[in-house]
Design an enzyme around this catalytic site. Structure first.
Site, PDB file in Angstrom:
ATOM      1  N   LYS A   7      -8.447 -12.305  15.921  1.00 48.58           N
ATOM      2  CA  LYS A   7      -7.059 -12.459  15.431  1.00 48.58           C
ATOM      3  C   LYS A   7      -6.505 -11.099  14.998  1.00 48.58           C
ATOM      4  CE  LYS A   7      -8.237 -17.167  14.398  1.00 48.58           C
ATOM      5  NZ  LYS A   7      -7.956 -18.401  13.676  1.00 48.58           N
ATOM      6  N   GLU A  49      -9.786 -26.895  20.448  1.00 45.07           N
ATOM      7  CA  GLU A  49      -9.698 -26.460  19.054  1.00 45.07           C
ATOM      8  C   GLU A  49      -8.764 -27.395  18.283  1.00 45.07           C
ATOM      9  OE1 GLU A  49     -10.827 -22.018  18.659  1.00 45.07           O
ATOM     10  OE2 GLU A  49      -8.678 -22.144  19.015  1.00 45.07           O
ATOM     11  N   SER A  58     -13.664 -23.639  12.695  1.00 40.46           N
ATOM     12  CA  SER A  58     -14.646 -23.537  11.614  1.00 40.46           C
ATOM     13  C   SER A  58     -16.100 -23.621  12.097  1.00 40.46           C
ATOM     14  CB  SER A  58     -14.370 -24.581  10.526  1.00 40.46           C
ATOM     15  OG  SER A  58     -13.088 -24.359   9.961  1.00 40.46           O
TER      16      SER A  58
HETATM   17  P1  PGA Z   1     -11.951 -20.447  12.792  1.00 43.19           P
HETATM   18  O1  PGA Z   1     -10.910 -20.081  13.982  1.00 43.19           O
HETATM   19  O2  PGA Z   1     -13.329 -20.331  13.377  1.00 43.19           O
HETATM   20  O3  PGA Z   1     -11.680 -19.412  11.730  1.00 43.19           O
HETATM   21  O4  PGA Z   1     -11.636 -21.830  12.356  1.00 43.19           O
HETATM   22  C1  PGA Z   1     -11.133 -20.516  15.297  1.00 43.19           C
HETATM   23  C2  PGA Z   1     -10.007 -20.045  16.178  1.00 43.19           C
HETATM   24  O5  PGA Z   1      -8.865 -19.975  15.702  1.00 43.19           O
HETATM   25  O6  PGA Z   1     -10.208 -19.746  17.373  1.00 43.19           O
END
Ligand code: PGA
Length: 256
Positions: A11, A167, A213
């Site tokens: 990100k 997701e 997560s």
């Molecule tokens: P997260 O994000 O593992 O922090 O929940 C997953 C993603 O957004 O691809």
């Protein structure tokens, strides 16, 4: 057998020097990464530095987004060829943050997927329902719409090279993971849908990652589900040891 993909979506985290440190941490302890496809998706500014830092390893680089045009007056955007030249082999497309915060539509996501394929990048196409949609019993309707929209006009041969990431929006960055039963159920439905769209043989080749997560404590259980072919990891991919532990879980679940 489908080779698992463990992908880290960084990100908007990591400057160039932080990215180099993180890659250093991943390479330091000699984890054997050859049995899974390990992919990291840094911000655009760090792509080249991460490509250089991973050159002697099997870690592959992904962009987090791209524009579908080859070039043009699109301030703030980059093309598939630009991402490729910076060292990317993969690109994440239609992440829920792009859909929700930046208003990306299935039509735009489709154009991005087609442009990525044309440039020789491997798309990771993200789909997922919100909590409201799940509670309204609309999960599969939403997933199917996103798959049909995102993969419109894609032929079976091309589809085999596309990776899907399931997701659930309610599990992203919230610490709430789908149970492995929920993940397996959604992944099986997605594969069923892909089979209707592209034929069973192609659907069988397509990798479907789980994201939301994923952490060292739940990775093995999720990755052991028959239709879960890897993970798209956000928060836990920012810490070298956590990401390595998830890679180890992938090797252990190893379906190759
Ligand atoms: P997260 O994000 O593992 O922090 O929940 C997953 C993603 O957004 O691809």
């Amino acid at each position: 057998m489908r080779k698992l993909v463990i992908a880290g979506n960084w990100k908007m985290y990591n400057t160039i020097s932080q990215a180099q440190d993180l890659i250093g941490g991943l390479l330091k302890n000699g984890t054997d990464m050859r049995k899974v496809d390990v992919v990291v998706a840094p911000p655009f500014t760090a792509l080249r530095a991460v490509y250089d830092a991973t050159a002697q390893s099997t870690i592959q680089v992904a962009a987090q987004n791209l524009h579908w045009a080859e070039s043009g007056a699109f301030t703030g955007e980059i093309s598939a060829m630009m991402a490729k030249e910076a060292g990317c082999k993969w690109v994440i497309i239609g992440h829920s943050e792009r859909r929700q915060l930046f208003g990306e539509t299935d039509d735009q996501i489709n154009k991005k997927t087609v442009a990525a394929m044309a440039a020789g990048l491997k798309p990771i196409l993200c789909v997922g329902e919100t909590l409201q949609e799940r509670e309204a019993g609309r999960t599969f309707e939403v997933l199917f719409r996103q798959l049909e929209g995102g993969l419109l006009g894609v032929g079976s041969d091309a589809a085999a090279k596309i990776t899907i990431a399931y997701e659930p929006v309610w599990a992203i960055g919230t610490g709430k993971t789908a149970t492995h039963e929920q993940a397996q159920e959604a992944h099986a439905k997605i594969r069923e849908k892909l089979s209707l769209m592209f034929g069973a043989q192609t659907a069988d080749k397509m990798r479907i990652l789980y994201g939301g997560s994923v952490k060292p404590s739940n990775a093995l259980e999720l990755l052991s589900c028959p239709d879960v072919d890897g993970a798209l990891v956000g928060g836990a991919s920012l810490k070298a040891q956590d990401f390595l532990d998830i890679i180890e879980a992938g090797v252990k679940a190893g379906k190759v």
